[in-house]
Design an enzyme around this catalytic site. Sequence first.
Site, PDB file in Angstrom:
ATOM      1  N   ASP A   1     -45.374  -7.551 -40.826  1.00  0.00           N
ATOM      2  CA  ASP A   1     -45.758  -6.704 -41.939  1.00  0.00           C
ATOM      3  C   ASP A   1     -45.731  -5.263 -41.396  1.00  0.00           C
ATOM      4  O   ASP A   1     -44.673  -4.647 -41.320  1.00  0.00           O
ATOM      5  CB  ASP A   1     -47.147  -7.183 -42.393  1.00  0.00           C
TER       6      ASP A   1
ATOM      7  N   GLU B   1     -43.436 -15.955 -34.317  1.00  0.00           N
ATOM      8  CA  GLU B   1     -44.435 -15.425 -35.243  1.00  0.00           C
ATOM      9  C   GLU B   1     -44.022 -15.736 -36.683  1.00  0.00           C
ATOM     10  O   GLU B   1     -42.829 -15.864 -36.985  1.00  0.00           O
ATOM     11  CB  GLU B   1     -44.575 -13.909 -34.983  1.00  0.00           C
ATOM     12  N   ASP B   2     -45.002 -15.866 -37.553  1.00  0.00           N
ATOM     13  CA  ASP B   2     -44.698 -16.223 -38.937  1.00  0.00           C
ATOM     14  C   ASP B   2     -44.094 -15.073 -39.727  1.00  0.00           C
ATOM     15  O   ASP B   2     -43.100 -15.234 -40.421  1.00  0.00           O
ATOM     16  CB  ASP B   2     -45.942 -16.773 -39.648  1.00  0.00           C
TER      17      ASP B   2
ATOM     18  N   ARG C   1     -51.777 -23.328 -46.026  1.00  0.00           N
ATOM     19  CA  ARG C   1     -50.845 -23.466 -44.896  1.00  0.00           C
ATOM     20  C   ARG C   1     -49.943 -24.686 -45.025  1.00  0.00           C
ATOM     21  O   ARG C   1     -48.840 -24.705 -44.499  1.00  0.00           O
ATOM     22  CB  ARG C   1     -51.621 -23.596 -43.578  1.00  0.00           C
TER      23      ARG C   1
ATOM     24  N   PHE D   1     -47.328 -10.738 -51.152  1.00  0.00           N
ATOM     25  CA  PHE D   1     -48.120 -11.597 -50.279  1.00  0.00           C
ATOM     26  C   PHE D   1     -47.664 -13.039 -50.469  1.00  0.00           C
ATOM     27  O   PHE D   1     -47.586 -13.535 -51.589  1.00  0.00           O
ATOM     28  CB  PHE D   1     -49.617 -11.454 -50.579  1.00  0.00           C
TER      29      PHE D   1
END
Length: 183
Positions: free
Chosen positions: A107, A103-104, A169, A156
């Site tokens: 959060d 997973e990137d 991206r 962010f």
Amino acid sequence: MEAGAVPGRLGRVLIARQEVAIRVADLGLAIRRDYAGRFPLFVGILKGALVFAADLVRAAGLPSSLDFMGVSSYGSAAQSSGVVRLTADLSVSIEGRDVILVEDIIDSGRTLAYLRRNLGTRHPKSLAACVLLDKVARREVEVAVDYVGFAIPDEFVVGYGLDHGGYYRSLRDVVVLDPNPAD
Ligand code: IMP
Ligand code: MG
């Protein structure tokens, strides 16, 4: 925002491409060591983890397979809706496999918790999670993560696969983004 304009405004580079590359190589080596003699199935979470997963499987250099799953929790906004939805399922069975979720970013932890629950019901032999970025201060639900690239502050970020409204991206660095610049 103007129609058709790229949303947000790029700020400073948080993690430069060279640092990302070094850390991904480290993670790959750790996985290579931990999974020696096994044939894991890497499951990349679309679309944010596409770039990371592609680099990670090569860094691990194991006889392994790679599949993808799509989930959506954010839409185009930078705020989580808290609701996780499966948008694309795996193309193979994971029963009896050593699965490594890729997973990137974590959060709130809701996406990873959902994925762990979902994949856990499919009887994998083992289930681990490898996450590039961890926004530790934002965690709302407790979830196990086995490999973490970087703990990052509550900002962010985009690049290296991460997006805002589908953009950014393809940036090679991880860059801070102001999602709603005033002017
Ligand atoms: P969680 O479910 O709240 O842990 O959110 C995880 C998901 O939110 C990730 O898969 C990302 O798609 C997205 N996300 C969270 N923070 C960021 C960010 O800073 N940039 C881009 N996407 C993010
Ligand atoms: Mg994502």
